[in-house]
Write a protein that holds these residues in place. Structure first.
Motif, PDB file in Angstrom:
ATOM      1  N   GLU A  62       0.823  -1.203   0.000  1.00 29.06           N
ATOM      2  CA  GLU A  62       0.000   0.000   0.000  1.00 29.06           C
ATOM      3  C   GLU A  62       0.861   1.259   0.000  1.00 29.06           C
ATOM      4  O   GLU A  62       0.524   2.247  -0.657  1.00 29.06           O
ATOM      5  N   THR A  63       1.975   1.224   0.710  1.00 27.41           N
ATOM      6  CA  THR A  63       2.866   2.374   0.774  1.00 27.41           C
ATOM      7  C   THR A  63       3.498   2.643  -0.586  1.00 27.41           C
ATOM      8  O   THR A  63       3.570   3.797  -1.019  1.00 27.41           O
ATOM      9  N   THR A  65       2.232   1.949  -3.461  1.00 27.36           N
ATOM     10  CA  THR A  65       1.168   2.515  -4.280  1.00 27.36           C
ATOM     11  C   THR A  65       0.950   3.983  -3.950  1.00 27.36           C
ATOM     12  O   THR A  65       0.822   4.825  -4.843  1.00 27.36           O
ATOM     13  N   GLN A  66       0.927   4.322  -2.680  1.00 27.49           N
ATOM     14  CA  GLN A  66       0.728   5.727  -2.271  1.00 27.49           C
ATOM     15  C   GLN A  66       1.889   6.612  -2.686  1.00 27.49           C
ATOM     16  O   GLN A  66       1.683   7.749  -3.080  1.00 27.49           O
ATOM     17  N   GLN A  69       1.549   7.156  -6.394  1.00 29.65           N
ATOM     18  CA  GLN A  69       0.375   7.952  -6.740  1.00 29.65           C
ATOM     19  C   GLN A  69       0.010   8.828  -5.541  1.00 29.65           C
ATOM     20  O   GLN A  69      -0.969   8.570  -4.844  1.00 29.65           O
ATOM     21  N   PRO A  70       0.791   9.886  -5.278  1.00 29.55           N
ATOM     22  CA  PRO A  70       0.577  10.670  -4.061  1.00 29.55           C
ATOM     23  C   PRO A  70      -0.793  11.330  -3.959  1.00 29.55           C
ATOM     24  O   PRO A  70      -1.229  11.651  -2.861  1.00 29.55           O
ATOM     25  N   SER A  72      -3.529   9.846  -4.323  1.00 32.59           N
ATOM     26  CA  SER A  72      -4.517   8.880  -3.826  1.00 32.59           C
ATOM     27  C   SER A  72      -4.566   8.874  -2.328  1.00 32.59           C
ATOM     28  O   SER A  72      -3.732   9.330  -1.627  1.00 32.59           O
TER      29      SER A  72
END
Length: 72
Positions: A62-63, A65-66, A69-70, A72
């Motif tokens: 998850e990190t 991905t974040q 894609q900041p 999100s």
């Protein structure tokens, strides 16, 4: 989570997690183990960071991905 724990995780993520196009299992497992090792060396346990032991790899996924894609 304590303020100290939040700061530790934020700093750790900033130093160790890059926006990568891959989310391969080998990378995830390596980062999860590095988080465990680094936290332990600093005096934290994964429980102190309010991450379930079995959820460390999911936290890393998850990190990534974040970070990638900041917005999100």
């Amino acid at each position: 989570m304590t303020v100290r724990g939040v700061k530790y995780l934020n700093d750790w993520v900033g130093k160790n997690v890059r926006p990568l196009p891959t989310r391969g299992d080998v990378l995830i497992r390596a980062l999860a183990q590095k988080l465990r090792d680094d936290a332990s060396a600093t005096g934290f346990t994964i429980a102190d960071l309010e991450i379930e032991g079995s959820q460390v790899e999911q936290y890393i996924r998850e990190t990534i991905t974040q970070v990638a894609q900041p917005e999100s």
